[in-house]
Design an enzyme around this catalytic site. Sequence first.
Site, PDB file in Angstrom:
ATOM      1  N   HIS A 145       0.824  -1.188   0.000  1.00 38.86           N
ATOM      2  CA  HIS A 145       0.000   0.000   0.000  1.00 38.86           C
ATOM      3  C   HIS A 145       0.874   1.260   0.000  1.00 38.86           C
ATOM      4  O   HIS A 145       2.064   1.211   0.314  1.00 38.86           O
ATOM      5  CB  HIS A 145      -0.915   0.016   1.217  1.00 38.86           C
ATOM      6  CG  HIS A 145      -2.037  -0.968   1.126  1.00 38.86           C
ATOM      7  ND1 HIS A 145      -3.000  -1.089   2.103  1.00 38.86           N
ATOM      8  CD2 HIS A 145      -2.366  -1.879   0.171  1.00 38.86           C
ATOM      9  CE1 HIS A 145      -3.870  -2.034   1.763  1.00 38.86           C
ATOM     10  NE2 HIS A 145      -3.509  -2.519   0.602  1.00 38.86           N
TER      11      HIS A 145
ATOM     12  N   GLU B 232       0.903   3.851   2.029  1.00 39.27           N
ATOM     13  CA  GLU B 232       1.443   4.225   3.329  1.00 39.27           C
ATOM     14  C   GLU B 232       2.689   3.405   3.670  1.00 39.27           C
ATOM     15  O   GLU B 232       3.675   3.935   4.189  1.00 39.27           O
ATOM     16  CB  GLU B 232       0.380   4.026   4.421  1.00 39.27           C
ATOM     17  CG  GLU B 232      -0.875   4.858   4.211  1.00 39.27           C
ATOM     18  CD  GLU B 232      -1.972   4.130   3.449  1.00 39.27           C
ATOM     19  OE1 GLU B 232      -3.153   4.367   3.737  1.00 39.27           O
ATOM     20  OE2 GLU B 232      -1.638   3.312   2.558  1.00 39.27           O
TER      21      GLU B 232
ATOM     22  N   CYS C 219      -6.345   1.728   5.651  1.00 43.72           N
ATOM     23  CA  CYS C 219      -7.106   0.521   5.998  1.00 43.72           C
ATOM     24  C   CYS C 219      -6.957   0.188   7.473  1.00 43.72           C
ATOM     25  O   CYS C 219      -5.966   0.525   8.123  1.00 43.72           O
ATOM     26  CB  CYS C 219      -6.680  -0.656   5.127  1.00 43.72           C
ATOM     27  SG  CYS C 219      -4.949  -1.143   5.299  1.00 43.72           S
TER      28      CYS C 219
ATOM     29  N   ALA D 153     -14.331   7.687 -31.446  1.00 39.11           N
ATOM     30  CA  ALA D 153     -13.682   8.556 -32.437  1.00 39.11           C
ATOM     31  C   ALA D 153     -14.560   8.564 -33.669  1.00 39.11           C
ATOM     32  O   ALA D 153     -14.928   7.508 -34.194  1.00 39.11           O
ATOM     33  CB  ALA D 153     -12.281   8.041 -32.770  1.00 39.11           C
TER      34      ALA D 153
ATOM     35  N   SER E  44     -12.222   3.004 -43.837  1.00 43.46           N
ATOM     36  CA  SER E  44     -11.414   3.948 -43.060  1.00 43.46           C
ATOM     37  C   SER E  44     -11.199   3.400 -41.652  1.00 43.46           C
ATOM     38  O   SER E  44     -12.009   3.629 -40.760  1.00 43.46           O
ATOM     39  CB  SER E  44     -12.099   5.313 -43.006  1.00 43.46           C
ATOM     40  OG  SER E  44     -12.262   5.821 -44.304  1.00 43.46           O
TER      41      SER E  44
ATOM     42  N   ARG F 140      -5.638   3.809 -22.189  1.00 39.33           N
ATOM     43  CA  ARG F 140      -5.780   2.392 -21.855  1.00 39.33           C
ATOM     44  C   ARG F 140      -4.977   2.022 -20.615  1.00 39.33           C
ATOM     45  O   ARG F 140      -5.412   1.206 -19.794  1.00 39.33           O
ATOM     46  CB  ARG F 140      -5.309   1.534 -23.027  1.00 39.33           C
ATOM     47  CG  ARG F 140      -6.237   1.512 -24.220  1.00 39.33           C
ATOM     48  CD  ARG F 140      -5.617   0.733 -25.369  1.00 39.33           C
ATOM     49  NE  ARG F 140      -6.464   0.738 -26.559  1.00 39.33           N
ATOM     50  CZ  ARG F 140      -6.084   0.283 -27.736  1.00 39.33           C
ATOM     51  NH1 ARG F 140      -4.855  -0.207 -27.891  1.00 39.33           N
ATOM     52  NH2 ARG F 140      -6.913   0.322 -28.760  1.00 39.33           N
TER      53      ARG F 140
ATOM     54  N   ASP G 180     -12.358  -5.085 -37.002  1.00 44.08           N
ATOM     55  CA  ASP G 180     -11.066  -4.398 -36.893  1.00 44.08           C
ATOM     56  C   ASP G 180      -9.915  -5.314 -36.475  1.00 44.08           C
ATOM     57  O   ASP G 180      -8.754  -4.955 -36.653  1.00 44.08           O
ATOM     58  CB  ASP G 180     -11.163  -3.256 -35.880  1.00 44.08           C
ATOM     59  CG  ASP G 180     -12.133  -2.169 -36.315  1.00 44.08           C
ATOM     60  OD1 ASP G 180     -12.480  -2.133 -37.510  1.00 44.08           O
ATOM     61  OD2 ASP G 180     -12.533  -1.363 -35.461  1.00 44.08           O
TER      62      ASP G 180
ATOM     63  N   GLU H 215     -14.363   0.747 -26.142  1.00 49.24           N
ATOM     64  CA  GLU H 215     -13.847   1.418 -27.326  1.00 49.24           C
ATOM     65  C   GLU H 215     -14.809   1.241 -28.511  1.00 49.24           C
ATOM     66  O   GLU H 215     -14.611   0.415 -29.392  1.00 49.24           O
ATOM     67  CB  GLU H 215     -12.448   0.901 -27.662  1.00 49.24           C
ATOM     68  CG  GLU H 215     -11.421   1.250 -26.593  1.00 49.24           C
ATOM     69  CD  GLU H 215     -10.009   1.323 -27.119  1.00 49.24           C
ATOM     70  OE1 GLU H 215      -9.817   1.249 -28.345  1.00 49.24           O
ATOM     71  OE2 GLU H 215      -9.087   1.449 -26.295  1.00 49.24           O
TER      72      GLU H 215
ATOM     73  N   GLY I 135     -18.076   0.891 -31.241  1.00 53.03           N
ATOM     74  CA  GLY I 135     -18.842  -0.231 -31.755  1.00 53.03           C
ATOM     75  C   GLY I 135     -20.261  -0.269 -31.240  1.00 53.03           C
ATOM     76  O   GLY I 135     -20.745   0.629 -30.535  1.00 53.03           O
TER      77      GLY I 135
END
Length: 387
Positions: free
Chosen positions: A62, A64, A87, A166, A180, A196, A212, A308, A310
Site C-alpha cells: 500500500h 502508506e 485501511c 472517435a 477507413s 488504456r 477491426d 472502445e 462499436g
Amino acid sequence: MTAQSESQDVRFMQTALGLARRSLGRVWPNPAVGCVLTVPVTDSGPHRMIARGWTQPGGRPHAETQALQQAGSQARGATAYISLEPCAHQGETPPCSLALIEAGITRAVIACCDPDTRVAGQGLAMLRQAGIACVIDVEADDAQALNRGFFQRIDQGRPLVTLKMAASQDGRITDSRGSSQWISSDCARAWTHGLRARYDAVFIGSGVAVGDDPRLTCRLPGMAAYSPLRILLDSHLRTPPTARFFSEPAPFAPWLVTGDDVSAQRLTPYTQAGAEIIGCRRRSDHFLDLQAVMLELGRRGLTRILIEGGALATAFLEADLVDRVIWFSAPRLFGDQAQPSIASFCGDDLEGPGRFRRVAAWEIDSDICAVYVRRDHDRRARLDCLI
C-alpha cells in the site's frame, strides 16, 4: 488552523493525489492511493516532504507502507497526507493505520473516507484513539472522482464505465465503403494508448473484434506492461479464436463474456486459445443482460472499464451504464451512407437533461477531444481526476 497551513495541506494532498493517479489501472480490486510524509523545516515553519508512496501493481504494498519504508526513523513526528482513509483490517499485510501509529506520526491529513465496510471510518478512529491529530475532507472531491470506480464497485457492485469514441465531424466511423480504419490522428491514437494504461480493462463487442481485429494493448514505448485486461462480449461466438484479441501477448489472459447457455464444446477452441470464459444470463430477446455482466465484472474486482466504440457503445448507453464519455471528433466528413458511430440509439443527446455534462474540450493535433461525465457525478473535480 491558519490560512498558510490550509494552503500547505492542499498542496501536499494534491501531490498525494498525483501519486495515486500513477496506480490507476494496475491495482484492482484495490483503490489507487497516494501518501506523502512531511516534517517541519523549523519548529513552526513550513513543511518539507521526506517520503512518498503509491499503491503498487496488484494492490500491494500500500501507499502508506511504501512511504513509511522510505522515511524510516524520520517518520516519527511527521505528518502523513493520504488520498484515502488508511485501511484498518488485517489482510495480506497488517493495517496501514497500525503501521502509521507504530511509525510515530503525529498528524494525518486524509482526503476522504473509505466506503469499504472493513474500513469505513475505522482507520480514522484508530488514528485518533492513538492520539494522532486528524484532518479529513481535504481535496475530497478530487479524491472521490479519482477512485470513482472503486467507490462505485463498493456502492453499486459494478465498475465505472468510460466510453471512448472517435468519429468524423458528421458522426461517422467509416467511409461509405467501410474502409477507413483510422478516423483520428496519430497523436490522438497515441493519447488513447495512454488512456488504456489507466484502466483495469478495455471492453469491446464482437463487431469490433471481427471488423477491426484489434490488439487492445498499450503500444507506447516502454509501456507494454501497462496494457489492460482485454474483455470481449460475444454472445453468439462470432469472433474466430484465431483473432488477435486472443493471440496478442499481454499481461493478462483475455476474458470472453458470452451466454451461460453456450455448450462446452463450442467454447473449447476459445479456452485452448487462452481465454477465460464468463457465462452470463440472456434477456428475453436473447441479448446478454448487461446489468448482470457488469455486476459479474464488479464481483471479479474490476473498478474501471474502457469501452472502445462499436455496437457495444449503443447498448451501454441505452442500458444507462455509461459514466463518462471521451469523444474524439476528426476534421472529416463521410456522408449519410457511412457507418454511424452510435447506431439506432433512441436516447437523448450527450448533454440532454439527466445524462451528461461536458467538462472539457481541447485540441489534439487536428482532432477535438471532449470529455463528458454524468450530471450527478464529480461536479467539482479537476479534469485529471476524471480521465
